[in-house]
Motif scaffolding. Structure first.
Motif, mmCIF file in Angstrom:
data_model
loop_
_atom_site.group_PDB
_atom_site.id
_atom_site.type_symbol
_atom_site.label_atom_id
_atom_site.label_comp_id
_atom_site.label_asym_id
_atom_site.label_seq_id
_atom_site.Cartn_x
_atom_site.Cartn_y
_atom_site.Cartn_z
ATOM 1 N N UNK A 191 -12.588 5.237 4.718
ATOM 2 C CA UNK A 191 -11.370 4.848 5.443
ATOM 3 C C UNK A 191 -10.291 4.672 4.755
ATOM 4 N N UNK A 192 -10.319 4.041 3.663
ATOM 5 C CA UNK A 192 -9.103 3.705 2.683
ATOM 6 C C UNK A 192 -8.501 5.078 2.271
ATOM 7 N N UNK B 172 0.778 -1.168 0.126
ATOM 8 C CA UNK B 172 -0.011 0.061 0.113
ATOM 9 C C UNK B 172 0.781 1.174 0.028
ATOM 10 N N UNK B 173 1.977 1.041 0.447
ATOM 11 C CA UNK B 173 2.832 2.422 0.596
ATOM 12 C C UNK B 173 3.320 2.879 -0.965
ATOM 13 N N UNK C 117 -5.062 6.639 3.398
ATOM 14 C CA UNK C 117 -3.925 6.940 2.316
ATOM 15 C C UNK C 117 -3.409 8.290 2.283
ATOM 16 N N UNK C 118 -4.318 9.031 2.644
ATOM 17 C CA UNK C 118 -3.653 10.637 2.697
ATOM 18 C C UNK C 118 -2.689 10.685 3.950
ATOM 19 N N UNK C 119 -3.355 10.170 5.022
ATOM 20 C CA UNK C 119 -2.554 10.569 6.562
ATOM 21 C C UNK C 119 -1.086 9.669 6.297
ATOM 22 N N UNK C 120 -1.088 8.392 5.777
ATOM 23 C CA UNK C 120 0.111 7.406 6.047
ATOM 24 C C UNK C 120 0.871 7.245 4.901
ATOM 25 N N UNK D 60 -3.021 16.588 4.586
ATOM 26 C CA UNK D 60 -4.233 16.725 4.936
ATOM 27 C C UNK D 60 -5.231 16.241 3.653
ATOM 28 N N UNK D 61 -6.250 16.052 3.753
ATOM 29 C CA UNK D 61 -7.164 15.716 2.663
ATOM 30 C C UNK D 61 -7.381 17.053 1.745
ATOM 31 N N UNK D 62 -7.539 16.909 0.338
ATOM 32 C CA UNK D 62 -7.690 18.180 -0.336
ATOM 33 C C UNK D 62 -8.868 18.678 -0.219
#
Length: 355
Positions: free
Chosen positions: A88-89, A55-56, A93-96, A101-103
């Motif tokens: 959640x996905x 996922x990275x 993704x944005x956090x990790x 932050x989310x756009x």
């Protein structure tokens, strides 16, 4: 085997096809290629990773696609942007992965606008949906700058090519037919010719879709016929001829369906179809549709229609129209009557009517 170019990477050779390697071809294909020649669009070197760390390395498109797909199973028109960014996905993704932050709304609209060939975003409803494979293909084809680029995209297309609407196929046909190769550009000529063959093969299916939807009409069939004529003009091999015959036979069936439904058209509009195999053999069907139109024409125009049918090898039409014309012989100037009878003499029905 290990890659000869990139350290730590591997290439996968087919067990039963020595010399053929697994390759990723953008945007979404895996295939075997005989020679290892990496380009920006074809990749043969792969790195092996622990699945838990995969996922990275995912792109945002790879995160959004399954999420939106799941929503579309319930709502075909797509997912609201507010619901998407709560997923959640997406948030993980944005956090990790991205570490940000989310756009905001403007950021998401810019992203979907830049990826118009994958996502369809409606600014008025703030809904986004994943384009179908056929829609994605159509977008890529529309973005092509020339016939060679169009042919290359067609060559990589799979079953989604058969899902393109007739309007898109007609656009492709125009691009491919107008192709003017530069001297010695054999590769482009081969690609464009292959593209023509694939497009011609898709025309009957597109007509069938329109017919099933009740949207088939004479104008649409005429456009398809003229495009198919242009596409097949340089077909020479036996296989090419078979594809051409199959296409024209299906076109003939489409126009025959319209005529048998009782639709009436001016005879001039039906000229192009006189030579189609099914309609030429069953010219009386064409004549029945044209009879009222022929009855009001002046003698010189009657002769013109007859000659055009003869020139198109539509013998059935000519045989059906011949007696009609001969029965009106007294309307013709004396100097034209002999010319008309000579023209009609080539057809048994006409000869019998003239006796």
């Amino acid at each position: 085997e290990t890659s000869k170019i990139y350290e730590g990477c591997f290439r996968f050779q087919a067990a039963h096809y020595p010399g053929h390697f697994l390759a990723y071809s953008k945007p979404n294909q895996f295939k075997l290629i005989p020679v290892v020649e990496e380009t920006d669009d074809v990749i043969c070197d792969f790195i092996l990773l622990n699945y838990e760390t995969m996922w990275k390395y995912m792109t945002i498109e790879e995160v959004l696609t399954p999420v939106i797909t799941d929503y579309q199973l319930v709502e075909k028109c797509g997912v609201f942007l507010d619901d998407l960014i709560k997923n959640d996905s997406v948030r993980t993704y944005f956090a990790q992965v991205r570490g940000e932050e989310l756009w905001d709304l403007e950021g998401w609209e810019m992203f979907f606008g830049a990826h118009f060939d994958t996502f369809a975003y409606d600014t008025s409803t703030r809904r986004v949906r994943l384009l179908t494979p056929a829609e994605q293909l159509d977008k890529r084809l529309t973005a092509c700058r020339d016939a060679k680029a169009v042919a290359d995209v067609i060559a990589q297309a799979g079953s989604e090519l058969g899902e393109l609407p007739l309007s898109s196929l007609l656009r492709l046909a125009g691009t491919l037919v107008d192709f003017a190769p530069s001297a010695g550009d054999i590769s482009a000529m081969v690609s464009v010719t292959a593209g023509k063959k694939k497009v011609v093969g898709m025309v009957p299916k597109a007509l069938g879709v329109l017919e099933a939807a009740g949207k088939l009409n004479i104008t649409v069939v005429l456009q398809a016929f003229r495009a198919s004529q242009a596409l097949t003009a340089d077909f020479t091999t036996a296989d090419d001829q078979r594809k051409k015959d199959d296409c024209f036979l299906n076109l003939a069936k489409s126009i025959k369906t319209l005529l048998e439904a009782g639709s009436t058209y001016p005879v001039s509009l039906l000229y192009p179809f006189f030579a189609l195999p099914t309609l030429a053999a069953e010219g009386k069907l064409l004549f029945t549709q044209c009879e009222k139109d022929l009855a009001v024409l002046d003698p010189p125009e009657l002769v013109e229609h007859f000659h055009k049918a003869v020139a198109a090898n539509a013998h059935g039409f000519a045989e059906a129209a011949g007696p009609h014309i001969v029965s009106s012989i007294e309307k013709f100037p004396a100097e034209k009557q002999g010319e008309l009878l000579v023209a009609c003499a080539a057809y048994d029905t006409c000869r019998k009517a003239a006796v």
